[in-house]
Design a protein around this motif. Structure first.
Motif, PDB file in Angstrom:
ATOM      1  N   ASP A  12      77.086  39.724  40.489  1.00 50.70           N
ATOM      2  CA  ASP A  12      76.446  39.080  39.349  1.00 50.70           C
ATOM      3  C   ASP A  12      75.749  40.059  38.414  1.00 50.70           C
ATOM      4  OD1 ASP A  12      77.341  36.713  40.235  1.00 50.70           O
ATOM      5  OD2 ASP A  12      75.405  35.922  40.898  1.00 50.70           O
ATOM      6  N   ASP A  13      75.428  41.245  38.872  1.00 50.13           N
ATOM      7  CA  ASP A  13      74.810  42.211  37.979  1.00 50.13           C
ATOM      8  C   ASP A  13      75.829  42.857  37.044  1.00 50.13           C
ATOM      9  OD1 ASP A  13      76.081  43.446  40.062  1.00 50.13           O
ATOM     10  OD2 ASP A  13      74.681  45.123  40.177  1.00 50.13           O
ATOM     11  N   ILE A  14      77.117  42.592  37.270  1.00 48.84           N
ATOM     12  CA  ILE A  14      78.177  43.113  36.396  1.00 48.84           C
ATOM     13  C   ILE A  14      78.790  41.990  35.577  1.00 48.84           C
ATOM     14  CG2 ILE A  14      80.393  44.314  36.325  1.00 48.84           C
ATOM     15  CD1 ILE A  14      79.601  45.720  38.892  1.00 48.84           C
ATOM     16  N   VAL A  15      79.208  40.914  36.255  1.00 49.43           N
ATOM     17  CA  VAL A  15      79.771  39.738  35.594  1.00 49.43           C
ATOM     18  C   VAL A  15      79.139  38.509  36.238  1.00 49.43           C
ATOM     19  CG1 VAL A  15      81.852  38.397  35.135  1.00 49.43           C
ATOM     20  CG2 VAL A  15      81.964  40.882  35.098  1.00 49.43           C
TER      21      VAL A  15
ATOM     22  N   SER B  55      76.402  46.650  53.057  1.00 47.84           N
ATOM     23  CA  SER B  55      75.800  47.880  53.569  1.00 47.84           C
ATOM     24  C   SER B  55      76.851  48.771  54.218  1.00 47.84           C
ATOM     25  CB  SER B  55      74.696  47.547  54.575  1.00 47.84           C
ATOM     26  OG  SER B  55      75.243  46.819  55.657  1.00 47.84           O
ATOM     27  N   VAL B  56      76.696  50.030  54.054  1.00 52.02           N
ATOM     28  CA  VAL B  56      77.547  51.045  54.660  1.00 52.02           C
ATOM     29  C   VAL B  56      76.642  52.078  55.330  1.00 52.02           C
ATOM     30  CG1 VAL B  56      79.307  52.793  54.282  1.00 52.02           C
ATOM     31  CG2 VAL B  56      79.327  50.698  52.919  1.00 52.02           C
ATOM     32  N   ASP B  57      76.843  52.286  56.622  1.00 53.42           N
ATOM     33  CA  ASP B  57      76.008  53.211  57.410  1.00 53.42           C
ATOM     34  C   ASP B  57      74.554  52.769  57.331  1.00 53.42           C
ATOM     35  OD1 ASP B  57      78.274  54.607  58.055  1.00 53.42           O
ATOM     36  OD2 ASP B  57      78.071  56.018  56.382  1.00 53.42           O
ATOM     37  N   SER B  58      73.692  53.610  56.789  1.00 54.53           N
ATOM     38  CA  SER B  58      72.260  53.310  56.732  1.00 54.53           C
ATOM     39  C   SER B  58      71.863  52.560  55.476  1.00 54.53           C
ATOM     40  CB  SER B  58      71.451  54.619  56.830  1.00 54.53           C
ATOM     41  OG  SER B  58      71.793  55.480  55.745  1.00 54.53           O
ATOM     42  N   LEU B  59      72.786  52.424  54.531  1.00 56.82           N
ATOM     43  CA  LEU B  59      72.471  51.720  53.293  1.00 56.82           C
ATOM     44  C   LEU B  59      72.404  50.216  53.540  1.00 56.82           C
ATOM     45  CD1 LEU B  59      74.759  53.652  50.782  1.00 56.82           C
ATOM     46  CD2 LEU B  59      72.324  53.998  51.203  1.00 56.82           C
ATOM     47  N   ASN B  60      71.499  49.568  52.833  1.00 59.42           N
ATOM     48  CA  ASN B  60      71.350  48.119  52.935  1.00 59.42           C
ATOM     49  C   ASN B  60      71.470  47.541  51.526  1.00 59.42           C
ATOM     50  OD1 ASN B  60      70.898  45.578  53.840  1.00 59.42           O
ATOM     51  ND2 ASN B  60      68.693  45.813  54.147  1.00 59.42           N
ATOM     52  N   ILE B  61      72.660  47.096  51.198  1.00 55.66           N
ATOM     53  CA  ILE B  61      72.945  46.618  49.847  1.00 55.66           C
ATOM     54  C   ILE B  61      73.298  45.138  49.932  1.00 55.66           C
ATOM     55  CG2 ILE B  61      74.395  46.879  47.811  1.00 55.66           C
ATOM     56  CD1 ILE B  61      74.949  49.731  48.696  1.00 55.66           C
ATOM     57  N   LEU B  62      72.532  44.324  49.217  1.00 54.38           N
ATOM     58  CA  LEU B  62      72.793  42.897  49.119  1.00 54.38           C
ATOM     59  C   LEU B  62      73.269  42.594  47.705  1.00 54.38           C
ATOM     60  CD1 LEU B  62      69.803  41.268  51.056  1.00 54.38           C
ATOM     61  CD2 LEU B  62      72.177  41.456  51.785  1.00 54.38           C
ATOM     62  N   SER B  63      74.419  41.991  47.596  1.00 60.15           N
ATOM     63  CA  SER B  63      74.994  41.665  46.292  1.00 60.15           C
ATOM     64  C   SER B  63      75.104  40.153  46.149  1.00 60.15           C
ATOM     65  CB  SER B  63      76.376  42.302  46.124  1.00 60.15           C
ATOM     66  OG  SER B  63      76.273  43.720  46.196  1.00 60.15           O
ATOM     67  N   ASN B  64      74.824  39.674  44.950  1.00 59.44           N
ATOM     68  CA  ASN B  64      74.895  38.254  44.649  1.00 59.44           C
ATOM     69  C   ASN B  64      76.231  37.933  43.976  1.00 59.44           C
ATOM     70  OD1 ASN B  64      72.284  37.843  45.632  1.00 59.44           O
ATOM     71  ND2 ASN B  64      71.361  38.305  43.643  1.00 59.44           N
ATOM     72  N   TYR B  65      76.841  36.857  44.442  1.00 62.00           N
ATOM     73  CA  TYR B  65      78.103  36.398  43.866  1.00 62.00           C
ATOM     74  C   TYR B  65      77.971  34.909  43.562  1.00 62.00           C
ATOM     75  CZ  TYR B  65      80.318  40.750  45.392  1.00 62.00           C
ATOM     76  OH  TYR B  65      80.648  42.074  45.561  1.00 62.00           O
ATOM     77  N   THR B  66      78.168  34.554  42.317  1.00 66.01           N
ATOM     78  CA  THR B  66      78.107  33.152  41.918  1.00 66.01           C
ATOM     79  C   THR B  66      79.465  32.506  42.105  1.00 66.01           C
ATOM     80  OG1 THR B  66      76.365  33.585  40.284  1.00 66.01           O
ATOM     81  CG2 THR B  66      77.620  31.547  40.035  1.00 66.01           C
ATOM     82  N   ARG B  67      79.464  31.376  42.782  1.00 67.34           N
ATOM     83  CA  ARG B  67      80.686  30.615  42.999  1.00 67.34           C
ATOM     84  C   ARG B  67      80.541  29.263  42.302  1.00 67.34           C
ATOM     85  NH1 ARG B  67      82.872  30.037  49.028  1.00 67.34           N
ATOM     86  NH2 ARG B  67      83.112  32.276  48.615  1.00 67.34           N
ATOM     87  N   ILE B  68      81.492  28.939  41.461  1.00 72.77           N
ATOM     88  CA  ILE B  68      81.477  27.668  40.737  1.00 72.77           C
ATOM     89  C   ILE B  68      82.471  26.734  41.402  1.00 72.77           C
ATOM     90  CG2 ILE B  68      81.865  26.534  38.524  1.00 72.77           C
ATOM     91  CD1 ILE B  68      81.022  29.038  37.137  1.00 72.77           C
ATOM     92  N   LYS B  69      81.967  25.611  41.887  1.00 71.36           N
ATOM     93  CA  LYS B  69      82.799  24.658  42.615  1.00 71.36           C
ATOM     94  C   LYS B  69      82.956  23.388  41.792  1.00 71.36           C
ATOM     95  CE  LYS B  69      81.087  22.620  46.223  1.00 71.36           C
ATOM     96  NZ  LYS B  69      80.563  22.368  47.588  1.00 71.36           N
ATOM     97  N   PHE B  70      84.185  23.128  41.371  1.00 64.83           N
ATOM     98  CA  PHE B  70      84.516  21.897  40.663  1.00 64.83           C
ATOM     99  C   PHE B  70      84.949  20.866  41.701  1.00 64.83           C
ATOM    100  CE2 PHE B  70      85.085  25.238  37.568  1.00 64.83           C
ATOM    101  CZ  PHE B  70      84.558  24.699  36.402  1.00 64.83           C
ATOM    102  N   SER B  71      84.193  19.785  41.808  1.00 64.15           N
ATOM    103  CA  SER B  71      84.474  18.738  42.801  1.00 64.15           C
ATOM    104  C   SER B  71      84.979  17.490  42.097  1.00 64.15           C
ATOM    105  CB  SER B  71      83.219  18.396  43.606  1.00 64.15           C
ATOM    106  OG  SER B  71      82.723  19.549  44.267  1.00 64.15           O
ATOM    107  N   ILE B  72      85.990  16.887  42.686  1.00 60.32           N
ATOM    108  CA  ILE B  72      86.578  15.669  42.140  1.00 60.32           C
ATOM    109  C   ILE B  72      86.728  14.652  43.259  1.00 60.32           C
ATOM    110  CG2 ILE B  72      88.893  16.676  42.384  1.00 60.32           C
ATOM    111  CD1 ILE B  72      89.751  14.917  40.038  1.00 60.32           C
TER     112      ILE B  72
END
Length: 421
Positions: A176-179, A216-233
């Motif tokens: 989300d910090d990119i798109v 996260s990779v090795d000692s790095l702790n990286i949390l990334s946010n991803y927005t998911r749009i759910k169209f329900s019918i």
């Protein structure tokens, strides 16, 4: 030179007259994409995300497969974002405010995927998409695609069931910090929806959901946010065809099954009528059971009700056989007669034993009067026994009719209660 110049100018004027729009847009498109790189995010401030608006237009529901648990639809996908690298001054290009061209990987697009697609999720196919770009950099991408998505289906209440299916969009790699994704409207656009006979669209809504992924990779702790749009019918099954083709014939067969108890035993159709009805019901129910939807959560209530009708028809057939055994069971030689009229048989046997003793005491000399008396007594006993067995057979038919009718009413009530509530 002047003559050649006039010829060139005349040819240019003719070209503009034949295809003026393309001739005017050609230098604009050439200038816009001269130094354009499709791999670069279209924003000058690289620390800011690109906001992409997603809209979904439902065109048609092709199929809702209960066995595969999938929904096939035809939709129009609409994508909106601002490309800061594709802006121009309208006055410099003859007042052109927008340009339209087919997509051919010539502009930057977000890495959208359909998360719950049945096939391998990947980039959304835009090979037949069209792009519209406005002078302020606003980009609009429109395409029509056929998709098949997973849908958890519950057919317990078939044919009065409702199914809620989702079409979820997310990004493949960019966080989300990119798109950042956002829905266009709070629902699915049904302006161009073509209704089908089996399903009706009851409701639809959009649910944006934020998902955190630990990258996260090795000692790095990286949390990334991803927005998911759910169209329900939400789809509601149209039950008119099922009522005419399945439920109504089953009820008619159930009514005919009850009439088997009113067939007289002397007609010779006491067992043939319920037997033919049972075979008809078995064949018919085999056909309609194959048409009933299968579900991973078990048999539908209608399937259970249909199975009950087959069992009830079998009980009716067995009752007809027992009723005939009782009706024609006046002779004590049959096992059924002994069970149903043991006392009468003992009494009849006692009378016959007394007569035999009397016959033996006369030293094998038959008295004609005693023989006639014995025959009359035997006839009276047989007539009385036959009458009694006929009455018992009629009472048995009446009792089984009440039992089967009571079970039919209970089964129908339970079926309607489970389906509607």
């Amino acid at each position: 030179m002047d003559y050649k110049y006039l010829l060139v100018l005349n040819a240019l004027c003719q070209c503009l007259a034949e295809n003026p729009r393309e001739a005017l847009e050609s230098p604009l498109i050439s200038d816009l994409f001269k130094h354009y790189d499709v791999k670069v995010r279209p924003i000058y401030n690289y620390s800011e995300p690109v906001f992409v608006t997603v809209g979904l237009v439902l065109r048609q529901i092709q199929n809702l497969d209960e066995i595969r648990q999938s929904l096939k639809t035809t939709v129009n996908l609409q994508l909106f974002w601002k490309d800061e690298f594709l802006t121009w001054n309208e006055s410099n290009y003859h007042g052109i405010s927008k340009i339209i061209f087919p997509y051919n990987k010539n502009i930057w697009i977000p890495d959208l995927i359909i998360v719950n697609e049945v096939n391998t999720p990947g980039m959304i196919g835009l090979k037949d998409a069209f792009v519209r770009i406005y002078s302020n950099g606003q980009v609009f991408v429109w395409t029509q695609i056929n998709i098949e998505t997973y849908c958890e289906i519950n057919t317990k209440q078939y044919p009065y069931d409702e199914q809620t299916c989702d079409i979820a969009f997310s990004k493949f790699m960019t966080s989300d910090d990119i798109v950042k994704l956002q829905p266009r409207i709070n629902g699915i656009d049904l302006s161009f929806y073509a209704e089908i006979a089996e399903w009706n669209v009851k409701n639809n809504y959009v649910t944006p959901r934020l998902i955190q992924i630990n990258e996260s990779v090795d000692s790095l702790n990286i949390l990334s946010n991803y927005t998911r749009i759910k169209f329900s019918i939400t789809l509601q099954r149209s039950c008119k065809l099922c009522i005419l083709n399945v439920i109504l014939p089953v009820l008619v067969l159930a009514f005919l099954d009850l009439l088997a108890f009113f067939v007289p035993s002397e007609s010779g159709e006491k067992t043939s009528f319920p037997l033919s009805l049972f075979l008809t019901l078995a064949v018919f129910l085999t056909i309609i059971t194959q048409s009933l939807p299968e579900s991973v959560d078990g048999v539908s209530y209608l399937g259970s009700y249909v199975t009950f009708q087959l069992a009830a028809s079998g009980i009716t057939l067995m009752s007809a056989v027992i009723s005939l055994q009782i009706h024609y069971g006046a002779h004590c030689s049959t096992r059924m007669s002994k069970l149903l009229s043991f006392a009468d048989c003992l009494e009849q046997f006692g009378n016959r034993t007394a007569l035999r003793k009397k016959h033996d005491s006369k030293s094998n000399v038959y008295d004609l009067q005693d023989l006639k008396r014995e025959q009359e007594i035997s006839k009276e006993v047989n007539v009385e026994a036959e009458t009694k067995f006929k009455n018992v057979s009629a009472q048995f038919d009446r009792l089984m009719f009440i039992v089967i009718l009571f079970c039919q009413i209970i089964a129908l009530t339970i079926f309607l209660a489970c389906v509607f509530f």
